[in-house]
Design a protein around this motif. Structure first.
Motif, PDB file in Angstrom:
ATOM      1  N   GLY A 112      25.758  66.971 -44.503  1.00  0.00           N
ATOM      2  CA  GLY A 112      26.766  66.929 -45.553  1.00  0.00           C
ATOM      3  C   GLY A 112      28.132  67.333 -45.047  1.00  0.00           C
ATOM      4  O   GLY A 112      28.495  67.091 -43.892  1.00  0.00           O
ATOM      5  N   MET A 113      28.905  67.990 -45.898  1.00  0.00           N
ATOM      6  CA  MET A 113      30.250  68.442 -45.547  1.00  0.00           C
ATOM      7  C   MET A 113      30.304  69.968 -45.600  1.00  0.00           C
ATOM      8  O   MET A 113      29.964  70.559 -46.626  1.00  0.00           O
ATOM      9  CB  MET A 113      31.280  67.852 -46.511  1.00  0.00           C
ATOM     10  N   PRO A 114      30.727  70.612 -44.531  1.00  0.00           N
ATOM     11  CA  PRO A 114      30.778  72.077 -44.521  1.00  0.00           C
ATOM     12  C   PRO A 114      31.556  72.673 -45.685  1.00  0.00           C
ATOM     13  O   PRO A 114      31.191  73.745 -46.185  1.00  0.00           O
ATOM     14  CB  PRO A 114      31.461  72.381 -43.179  1.00  0.00           C
ATOM     15  N   VAL A 115      32.613  71.999 -46.133  1.00  0.00           N
ATOM     16  CA  VAL A 115      33.430  72.561 -47.209  1.00  0.00           C
ATOM     17  C   VAL A 115      32.615  72.805 -48.475  1.00  0.00           C
ATOM     18  O   VAL A 115      32.972  73.643 -49.312  1.00  0.00           O
ATOM     19  CB  VAL A 115      34.647  71.645 -47.500  1.00  0.00           C
ATOM     20  N   GLN A 116      31.474  72.097 -48.607  1.00  0.00           N
ATOM     21  CA  GLN A 116      30.610  72.293 -49.770  1.00  0.00           C
ATOM     22  C   GLN A 116      29.996  73.700 -49.788  1.00  0.00           C
ATOM     23  O   GLN A 116      29.511  74.146 -50.831  1.00  0.00           O
ATOM     24  CB  GLN A 116      29.486  71.245 -49.769  1.00  0.00           C
ATOM     25  N   PHE A 117      30.027  74.386 -48.640  1.00  0.00           N
ATOM     26  CA  PHE A 117      29.477  75.743 -48.549  1.00  0.00           C
ATOM     27  C   PHE A 117      30.524  76.815 -48.816  1.00  0.00           C
ATOM     28  O   PHE A 117      30.216  77.997 -48.757  1.00  0.00           O
ATOM     29  CB  PHE A 117      28.866  75.967 -47.159  1.00  0.00           C
TER      30      PHE A 117
ATOM     31  N   SER B 278      19.445  84.250 -51.394  1.00  0.00           N
ATOM     32  CA  SER B 278      19.395  84.817 -50.044  1.00  0.00           C
ATOM     33  C   SER B 278      20.755  85.384 -49.650  1.00  0.00           C
ATOM     34  O   SER B 278      20.843  86.449 -49.018  1.00  0.00           O
ATOM     35  CB  SER B 278      18.977  83.735 -49.040  1.00  0.00           C
ATOM     36  N   VAL B 279      21.822  84.676 -50.015  1.00  0.00           N
ATOM     37  CA  VAL B 279      23.172  85.139 -49.719  1.00  0.00           C
ATOM     38  C   VAL B 279      23.460  86.438 -50.465  1.00  0.00           C
ATOM     39  O   VAL B 279      24.045  87.378 -49.912  1.00  0.00           O
ATOM     40  CB  VAL B 279      24.200  84.049 -50.085  1.00  0.00           C
ATOM     41  N   LEU B 280      23.046  86.494 -51.725  1.00  0.00           N
ATOM     42  CA  LEU B 280      23.253  87.704 -52.519  1.00  0.00           C
ATOM     43  C   LEU B 280      22.530  88.890 -51.901  1.00  0.00           C
ATOM     44  O   LEU B 280      23.082  89.987 -51.791  1.00  0.00           O
ATOM     45  CB  LEU B 280      22.763  87.477 -53.950  1.00  0.00           C
ATOM     46  N   SER B 281      21.297  88.686 -51.481  1.00  0.00           N
ATOM     47  CA  SER B 281      20.519  89.757 -50.862  1.00  0.00           C
ATOM     48  C   SER B 281      21.204  90.275 -49.601  1.00  0.00           C
ATOM     49  O   SER B 281      21.314  91.479 -49.387  1.00  0.00           O
ATOM     50  CB  SER B 281      19.109  89.261 -50.530  1.00  0.00           C
ATOM     51  N   ALA B 282      21.677  89.349 -48.754  1.00  0.00           N
ATOM     52  CA  ALA B 282      22.364  89.749 -47.530  1.00  0.00           C
ATOM     53  C   ALA B 282      23.612  90.564 -47.842  1.00  0.00           C
ATOM     54  O   ALA B 282      23.891  91.574 -47.195  1.00  0.00           O
ATOM     55  CB  ALA B 282      22.722  88.513 -46.713  1.00  0.00           C
ATOM     56  N   ALA B 283      24.362  90.129 -48.844  1.00  0.00           N
ATOM     57  CA  ALA B 283      25.596  90.823 -49.223  1.00  0.00           C
ATOM     58  C   ALA B 283      25.301  92.226 -49.732  1.00  0.00           C
ATOM     59  O   ALA B 283      25.961  93.204 -49.345  1.00  0.00           O
ATOM     60  CB  ALA B 283      26.347  90.018 -50.274  1.00  0.00           C
TER      61      ALA B 283
ATOM     62  N   VAL C 280      20.558  82.021 -43.342  1.00  0.00           N
ATOM     63  CA  VAL C 280      20.254  81.340 -44.596  1.00  0.00           C
ATOM     64  C   VAL C 280      20.582  79.853 -44.473  1.00  0.00           C
ATOM     65  O   VAL C 280      21.385  79.442 -43.643  1.00  0.00           O
ATOM     66  CB  VAL C 280      21.040  81.943 -45.784  1.00  0.00           C
ATOM     67  N   GLY C 281      19.961  79.083 -45.340  1.00  0.00           N
ATOM     68  CA  GLY C 281      20.220  77.658 -45.365  1.00  0.00           C
ATOM     69  C   GLY C 281      21.040  77.204 -46.552  1.00  0.00           C
ATOM     70  O   GLY C 281      21.272  76.013 -46.725  1.00  0.00           O
ATOM     71  N   GLY C 282      21.456  78.147 -47.388  1.00  0.00           N
ATOM     72  CA  GLY C 282      22.304  77.768 -48.519  1.00  0.00           C
ATOM     73  C   GLY C 282      21.791  78.214 -49.867  1.00  0.00           C
ATOM     74  O   GLY C 282      22.310  77.803 -50.902  1.00  0.00           O
TER      75      GLY C 282
END
Length: 341
Positions: A204-209, A186-191, A180-182
């Motif tokens: 950007g900054m990884p911490v934003q993820f 998509s994250v919900l589906s994977a979970a 996923v790209g964020g």
């Protein structure tokens, strides 16, 4: 935590000739590089799929099959298979074959991809962008679990008690990761599906993820999946050198590729300030000497709890000798440092 290397097969553009570098030469170099990865203990290699003149590889599974014959331990993954414009039966068959060739080392990363050329190339409509992926993922996962498949959808002919061969090792089951790209959906589906997650963090900054990853963990558990089996990976641009001049010079290689992609997406020209900012502790560029890169990877483990880090290492098509040295340092120095940290 596992450490891997990913590639897209970037081809440098020669301003003098007006042509991209020879794809055959690049592919042979990649195979030499994967052989070295295996020798220095890299855990996984992920090969991307593109259908453009500036990338050498449109069929990751074929390159990975070639790599299987010259490696012994490294896991071999697509990074990613553009599932929306692929045939799930063929995807499974190809990777099951790769799995048998490699002795059980095949993995599939599925995603929508960051480019759209494959849709018209294979006769798919972008109007069906979301539904194509969802349907095909459903079918691929069913094939992965069942030898005799009965399935129906809206955009593909149904299957009725049809068999798919050959079957992969491990009871026919291949590791299928969701890349996923964020996008939260998509994250919900994977979970909900209990799929391992790969998050591409390239700016950007990884911490934003962090909230996105925590959302995945929450929904994964809420769906009733075993938390001990949860796998989370980050895929980020990476390059390693002990020579400050090489790191400084890599800016020009990196900028050329970012500007080439950005020109069609409305991005401003990439700057040295962005490069140096990305290389800082909070930036998304894992570019520097072994200690610097190892410290940032360990930081990712700290803030995300990742189980795998994939360093995307051929952005802009660095020269073969520089790539080989970067791979050597990543395996021999970065990996042990990460474990110590």
């Amino acid at each position: 935590m596992e450490l891997g290397i990913g590639m897209f097969g970037d081809l440098a553009f020669d301003q003098a000739t007006g042509k991209y570098r020879d794809a055959g030469v690049k592919i042979r170099e990649i195979l030499e590089q994967v052989k070295l990865m295996d020798e220095v203990g890299i855990d996984v290699f992920a090969m991307g799929e593109h259908h453009r003149p500036d990338y050498a590889v449109s069929s990751p599974e074929i390159l990975l099959a070639a790599a299987a014959g010259i490696t012994k331990n490294i896991r071999l993954a697509s990074g990613v298979t553009v599932l929306s414009s692929s045939e799930p039966v063929k995807v499974y068959e190809d990777f099951a074959t790769l799995d048998l060739i490699s002795g059980g080392r095949a993995e599939i990363y599925v995603g929508r991809g960051s480019f759209i050329e494959s849709f018209p190339l294979y006769g798919y409509s972008l109007n069906d962008y979301e539904e194509l992926f969802n349907e095909k993922l459903d079918l691929l996962l069913k094939i992965n679990l069942e030898e005799n498949v009965t399935w129906s959808g809206k955009l593909r002919a149904p299957m009725k008690n049809q068999t798919v061969y050959p079957r992969a090792q491990n009871g026919g089951k291949l590791p299928v990761w969701r890349a996923v790209g964020g996008t939260p959906q998509s994250v919900l589906s994977a979970a909900e599906l209990g799929m391992p997650l790969v998050v591409a963090i390239i700016g950007g900054m990884p911490v934003q993820f962090r909230n996105l990853v925590e959302f995945y963990k929450q929904e994964y558990k809420r769906a009733g999946h075993n938390a001990e089996e949860m796998q989370i990976a980050i895929h980020s641009h990476t390059f390693v050198s002990e020579d400050p001049a090489v790191i400084d010079g890599y800016f020009h290689t990196y900028k050329a590729q970012m500007d080439r992609i950005g020109s069609s997406r409305g991005w401003a020209p990439y700057t040295k300030m962005q490069y140096e900012g990305g290389r800082g502790k909070d930036g998304a560029l894992f570019v520097g000497n072994p200690k610097e890169v190892a410290a940032k990877i360990a930081y990712m483990k700290e803030i995300f709890g990742i189980t795998r880090f994939i360093g995307h290492m051929d952005v802009g098509d660095p020269s073969h000798d520089i790539m080989m040295k970067s791979i050597e340092l990543f395996g021999n120095e970065v990996k042990p440092l990460v474990k110590d940290l």
